[in-house]
Write a protein that holds these residues in place. Sequence first.
Motif, mmCIF file in Angstrom:
data_model
loop_
_atom_site.group_PDB
_atom_site.id
_atom_site.type_symbol
_atom_site.label_atom_id
_atom_site.label_comp_id
_atom_site.label_asym_id
_atom_site.label_seq_id
_atom_site.Cartn_x
_atom_site.Cartn_y
_atom_site.Cartn_z
ATOM 1 N N THR A 1 -4.150 9.680 0.474
ATOM 2 C CA THR A 1 -3.640 8.463 -0.167
ATOM 3 C C THR A 1 -3.190 7.365 0.797
ATOM 4 O OG1 THR A 1 -1.526 9.597 -0.384
ATOM 5 C CG2 THR A 1 -2.805 9.411 -2.380
ATOM 6 N N CYS A 2 -2.811 7.734 2.010
ATOM 7 C CA CYS A 2 -2.151 6.735 2.875
ATOM 8 C C CYS A 2 -3.039 6.324 4.045
ATOM 9 C CB CYS A 2 -0.875 7.313 3.478
ATOM 10 S SG CYS A 2 0.215 8.055 2.287
ATOM 11 N N GLY B 1 0.839 -1.200 0.000
ATOM 12 C CA GLY B 1 0.000 0.000 0.000
ATOM 13 C C GLY B 1 0.873 1.249 0.000
ATOM 14 N N GLY C 1 -2.061 5.080 -6.286
ATOM 15 C CA GLY C 1 -2.994 4.126 -5.673
ATOM 16 C C GLY C 1 -3.077 2.838 -6.476
ATOM 17 N N ARG C 2 -3.190 2.976 -7.791
ATOM 18 C CA ARG C 2 -3.268 1.779 -8.649
ATOM 19 C C ARG C 2 -1.960 1.006 -8.608
ATOM 20 N NH1 ARG C 2 -5.778 5.077 -12.535
ATOM 21 N NH2 ARG C 2 -3.820 5.313 -13.639
ATOM 22 N N ARG D 1 -2.225 11.033 -7.579
ATOM 23 C CA ARG D 1 -2.564 10.211 -6.399
ATOM 24 C C ARG D 1 -3.249 8.921 -6.832
ATOM 25 N NH1 ARG D 1 -5.547 14.822 -3.500
ATOM 26 N NH2 ARG D 1 -3.842 16.143 -2.823
ATOM 27 N N ARG D 2 -4.127 9.049 -7.837
ATOM 28 C CA ARG D 2 -4.821 7.857 -8.332
ATOM 29 C C ARG D 2 -3.840 6.877 -8.949
ATOM 30 N NH1 ARG D 2 -8.467 10.084 -12.069
ATOM 31 N NH2 ARG D 2 -9.535 11.673 -10.884
#
Length: 291
Positions: free
Chosen positions: A197-198, A28, A176-177, A172-173
Amino acid sequence: MELIINHLTKTYGSKTALQDISFRVGEGIHGLLGPNGAGKTTLMRLLATLLTPSSGTVEIGGVPLQDKARVRELVGYLPQEFAFYPGMTVYEAMDYLALLSGIGGRSERKRRIDDLLEQVNLMEQRRTKVKALSGGMKRRLGVAQAMVHEPKLLIVDEPTAGLDPEERIRFRRLLGRFAEGRIVLLSTHVVEDVESTCEQMTVLQKGSLRYHGRIGDLTAAAAGRVWIAELDRAQWERDRDRFPVLSAVPEGAGMRVRVLAGEQPFAGAQQTAPSIEDAYLHLMRREESYV
Ligand SMILES: Nc1ncnc2c1ncn2[C@@H]1O[C@H](COP(=O)(O)OP(=O)(O)OP(=O)(O)O)[C@@H](O)[C@H]1O
């Protein structure tokens, strides 16, 4: 996939930049925060094998840091300042780096590079020389190069600096991916980036570990200590140095202020829920007498 840091210390001559740091990070996006000089860059450079620890151990997916060749396959790094190949086009630079990373087949490289350029929104610039890109575009290219060998641990230093708000959200997206099944270590001064994001974060201060854990627990620790009030200017001038100030905005003839305080700081002040930024400042100032 896990990053395990155990009693890590790094000194530069007589200067200790990191002092006995231990923590673990799972898959993550993980935030890394700290004021200037906290030791963030030192930690990232150690993980990227650009520096050698003075003592302590690090394992990345079970591979010890000393095994530099294997660690470099596992790690991608986007430093704050990075020099690219200014005379090459975007595609040529990416292709060159992919080749250096050992990605053999031309068509496999093309597939990965096209995919990444699409994701970082640089497809239209694929034939543009790197030196002709804007600052934000260079940042995006930097991220793409750090991802090209599909590292299991991606380390990014201030990745959203210089990006406009839309790019920031897009970025950020993208992180994330990318973080699915991997670790992304995101070092930033933009607390908002961490918040959106975290799930977990690590805070360093003067080379020591100040916090490691869930963001929610950090905000919970500041609960009851964030106050908002409307003050007239004279009162504000008189009391402004008594408390750590989170914000102060002129409003009409007075000031709307947000401060940290262990108990009600001004008559009429009301408690409010801490934001992560409030919680971060609370952590940094906890040793002071205001609490
Ligand atoms: N090559 C070096 N030689 C001596 N001291 C150094 C060296 N590199 C860093 N330091 C010192 O080590 C400490 C940690 O620096 P580092 O760059 O890791 O902090 P940082 O958290 O990344 O800071 P910033 O947010 O300003 O980038 C600082 O006190 C810095 O002055």
